[in-house]
Design a protein around this motif. Structure first.
Motif, short mmCIF file in Angstrom:
data_model
loop_
_atom_site.label_atom_id
_atom_site.label_comp_id
_atom_site.label_asym_id
_atom_site.label_seq_id
_atom_site.Cartn_x
_atom_site.Cartn_y
_atom_site.Cartn_z
N LYS A 102 41.95 4.02 -8.66
CA LYS A 102 40.60 4.09 -8.10
C LYS A 102 40.65 4.14 -6.57
O LYS A 102 39.88 4.84 -5.93
N LEU A 103 41.58 3.37 -6.00
CA LEU A 103 41.68 3.32 -4.55
C LEU A 103 42.05 4.69 -3.98
O LEU A 103 41.50 5.13 -2.96
N VAL A 104 42.98 5.37 -4.65
CA VAL A 104 43.37 6.71 -4.22
C VAL A 104 42.20 7.67 -4.33
O VAL A 104 41.95 8.49 -3.44
N ALA A 105 41.45 7.57 -5.44
CA ALA A 105 40.31 8.46 -5.65
C ALA A 105 39.27 8.28 -4.54
O ALA A 105 38.77 9.27 -3.98
N TRP A 106 38.94 7.04 -4.23
CA TRP A 106 37.93 6.77 -3.18
C TRP A 106 38.45 7.25 -1.82
O TRP A 106 37.71 7.86 -1.05
N SER A 107 39.72 6.95 -1.54
CA SER A 107 40.28 7.36 -0.25
C SER A 107 40.29 8.88 -0.13
O SER A 107 39.96 9.44 0.92
N SER A 108 40.68 9.58 -1.20
CA SER A 108 40.73 11.05 -1.16
C SER A 108 39.37 11.63 -0.82
O SER A 108 39.26 12.59 -0.04
N ARG A 109 38.32 11.06 -1.40
CA ARG A 109 36.99 11.62 -1.19
C ARG A 109 36.45 11.33 0.20
O ARG A 109 35.46 11.96 0.61
N SER A 110 37.09 10.44 0.94
CA SER A 110 36.64 10.18 2.30
C SER A 110 36.89 11.39 3.21
O SER A 110 36.29 11.51 4.28
N TYR A 111 37.77 12.30 2.76
CA TYR A 111 38.07 13.50 3.55
C TYR A 111 37.14 14.67 3.23
O TYR A 111 37.14 15.67 3.95
N TYR A 112 36.41 14.57 2.15
CA TYR A 112 35.68 15.73 1.64
C TYR A 112 34.67 16.29 2.63
O TYR A 112 34.56 17.51 2.79
N ALA A 113 33.90 15.42 3.27
CA ALA A 113 32.82 15.90 4.14
C ALA A 113 33.36 16.79 5.26
O ALA A 113 32.83 17.89 5.50
N ASP A 114 34.40 16.34 5.92
CA ASP A 114 34.97 17.12 7.02
C ASP A 114 35.54 18.44 6.51
O ASP A 114 35.38 19.49 7.15
N LEU A 115 36.20 18.41 5.35
CA LEU A 115 36.77 19.63 4.80
C LEU A 115 35.67 20.62 4.41
O LEU A 115 35.75 21.81 4.72
N LEU A 116 34.64 20.12 3.73
CA LEU A 116 33.55 20.99 3.30
C LEU A 116 32.82 21.60 4.48
O LEU A 116 32.46 22.78 4.47
N ASN A 117 32.61 20.80 5.51
CA ASN A 117 31.92 21.31 6.70
C ASN A 117 32.74 22.37 7.42
O ASN A 117 32.18 23.17 8.19
N SER A 118 34.06 22.38 7.19
CA SER A 118 34.92 23.38 7.82
C SER A 118 35.08 24.64 6.97
O SER A 118 35.73 25.60 7.40
N GLY A 119 34.53 24.60 5.77
CA GLY A 119 34.62 25.76 4.90
C GLY A 119 35.69 25.68 3.84
O GLY A 119 35.96 26.67 3.14
N VAL A 120 36.35 24.53 3.68
CA VAL A 120 37.34 24.35 2.63
C VAL A 120 36.63 24.22 1.29
O VAL A 120 35.63 23.50 1.18
N HIS A 121 37.14 24.91 0.27
CA HIS A 121 36.59 24.81 -1.08
C HIS A 121 37.33 23.69 -1.82
O HIS A 121 38.56 23.70 -1.88
N ILE A 122 36.59 22.77 -2.40
CA ILE A 122 37.19 21.64 -3.12
C ILE A 122 36.78 21.73 -4.59
O ILE A 122 35.58 21.76 -4.90
#
Length: 492
Positions: free
Chosen positions: A381-401
């Motif tokens: 669970k800790l890895v899952a939550w930590s991984s998603r902390s990066y999503y906003a910056d990636l999505l705003n840059s145009g990365v497809h997740i």
């Protein structure tokens, strides 16, 4: 009389407090000096200094356990000594196969040089590389390979789990040893702890199979060796001529971690015939020598390279702390920056540092289609939550997740412009890139990359893309939870 006793007790108490404060000051000052003696990111250094100053007992204990990357003084000396001996073999490889690099496109030659730097192995032509994606079929193919082996079987894995078809692999190994095949098994102490506690080690040794426990956890030696450095490689070599590598441990997905609630683990492996197999044999020999306390010097038998089997140009990439420090990280950064049209990453654990994040975001912003595929459900669970902390910056840059919902996607791959692939045991996180002993195969071949792309498309068919607008509207508490988990990302 009572007044004298009270004065004495008060004086003794004040004296003890002064001594404790003095010891506290000396210890904290010493460890702050230790922290700043190693050049590290400023934020990381200040975080450790804050922890040590605020919670000295806990902070110092934590720093001793995981604050640095030492493998222990004794093991470091052994690796350094053997690395000098190992370099004679790799230098011979680089000279022998120097002309093979000329078969690569110009833009790939410098990348291959980076991968072989600091005592690495070179690109070699004449390989046959087959991609396998069904775990049960892979285990059966392992058994078939073992049954057909004539000279040697070398297995090096992070996990050998009990039960299912993984036990059938063990029975086949015993049968092979009894008919005269030289068998060696190297397993990580922590990853395979249940296997080492079982009947299998004794059965193997009674059959003549050599077994070595890599990086054993020894209570009382944490002050000399970081406890969480692991042997994370997946290597299976048959007769010094065929090698299997990839993301899959020696586990049956039907029985492995069925209580984690994420479904079956989804893996992929490659089977390689050709000269590159000798590079994996060399890495196994080095690891076996390092982890076996009876061996004091690296004495590779220099087994002849396997004959050419196909037209694939490939290169082994081995990495680990002390051994080729940071080369893997530099290779990953370079691969991301080199992408011109398309970059696709599959990883079960996503925890990049700022450098990798900037590379990914910059690559997406210059028009490259960057896609990250990770499991929707994770066994941590800790890895899952930590991984998603990066999503906003990636999505705003145009990365497809894309979040995979067909089980725990465990395949680790990086596909660049459909013509270069990095495939193996490496997760896209700081543990794999900085701490673990890892192994990858770099393939410079469009046909193989096409097969990998087909596999990736099958993953995408079982995935849902994260919608940037929906993601931005998630509950605020999730945002705080993810950012809190992100603080632990260097340790995951």
């Amino acid at each position: 009389m009572n007044d004298l006793i009270n004065i004495f007790l008060k004086h003794t108490f004040e004296l003890n407090i002064n001594w404790l404060l003095c010891i506290h000051f000396i210890l904290v000052t010493y460890f702050i000096g230790v922290i700043i003696s190693v050049r590290r990111p400023v934020g990381v250094a200040f975080a450790w200094i804050f922890i040590v100053m605020t919670f000295p007992v806990f902070g110092i204990s934590l720093y001793v356990l995981i604050g640095e990357r030492p493998v222990g003084r004794k093991l470091t000396r052994k690796i350094t000594r053997m690395n000098r001996e190992y370099s004679e073999v790799t230098e011979g490889m680089r000279i022998k196969y120097a002309s093979d690099r000329q078969q690569l496109p110009i833009e790939s030659r410098s990348f291959s040089l980076l991968a072989e730097s600091n005592n690495g192995t070179p690109v070699v032509a004449g390989n046959k590389v087959d991609l396998h994606t069904n775990s049960l079929q892979i285990l059966q193919l392992f058994i078939d390979e073992i049954n057909q082996a004539k000279e040697s079987l070398h297995l090096e894995f992070y996990i050998w789990a009990l039960g299912g078809d993984a036990d059938r692999v063990g029975e086949a190994m015993i049968a092979a040893a009894k008919r005269g095949v030289a068998c060696r098994v190297l397993l990580d102490s922590l990853g395979s702890k249940d296997w080492f506690k079982s009947k299998w080690p004794a059965r193997f040794r009674n059959a003549g199979i050599e077994v070595t426990e890599a990086l054993p956890i020894q209570i009382g030696r944490f002050q000399f060796r970081r406890a969480d450095l692991r042997l994370h490689r997946k290597i299976f070599i048959i007769d010094n001529a065929i090698v299997w590598t990839g993301s899959m441990n020696l586990v049956d997905p039907r029985t492995f971690k069925q209580d984690s609630g994420v479904g079956e683990w989804v893996d992929a492996m490659v089977r390689v015939e050709g000269p590159v197999a000798s590079q994996f044999e060399l890495t196994f020999s080095f690891d076996w020598s390092v982890d076996n306390p009876r061996i004091t010097h690296f004495n590779n038998q220099r087994a002849p390279a396997a004959p050419n089997e196909g037209g694939v140009i490939a290169q082994e990439l081995a990495s680990g702390p002390v051994y080729r420090d940071d080369i893997l990280y530099q290779v990953m950064i370079s691969a991301i920056i080199d992408a011109r049209e398309e970059l696709t990453i599959t990883t079960p654990y996503f925890g990049p540092d700022d450098g990798l994040m900037q590379a990914l975001m910059g690559t997406a912003r210059r028009g490259v289609r960057v896609t990250l595929i990770a499991p929707k459900l994770n066994d941590s669970k800790l890895v899952a939550w930590s991984s998603r902390s990066y999503y906003a910056d990636l999505l705003n840059s145009g990365v497809h997740i894309a979040e995979f919902h067909g089980g725990l996607l465990h395949t680790k791959s990086l596909l660049v412009d459909k013509k270069t692939a990095i495939f193996g045991s490496v997760n896209f996180d700081q543990r794999s890139l900085r701490l673990n002993f890892e192994i990858s195969l770099i393939v410079y071949n469009k046909d193989f990359c096409s097969k990998l792309e087909t596999l990736i498309e099958s993953y995408l068919a079982q995935s849902n893309y994260v919608d940037p607008k929906v993601w931005s509207k998630r509950p605020r508490w999730q945002h705080y939870l993810e950012n809190a988990a992100h603080l632990t990302s260097p340790l995951l």
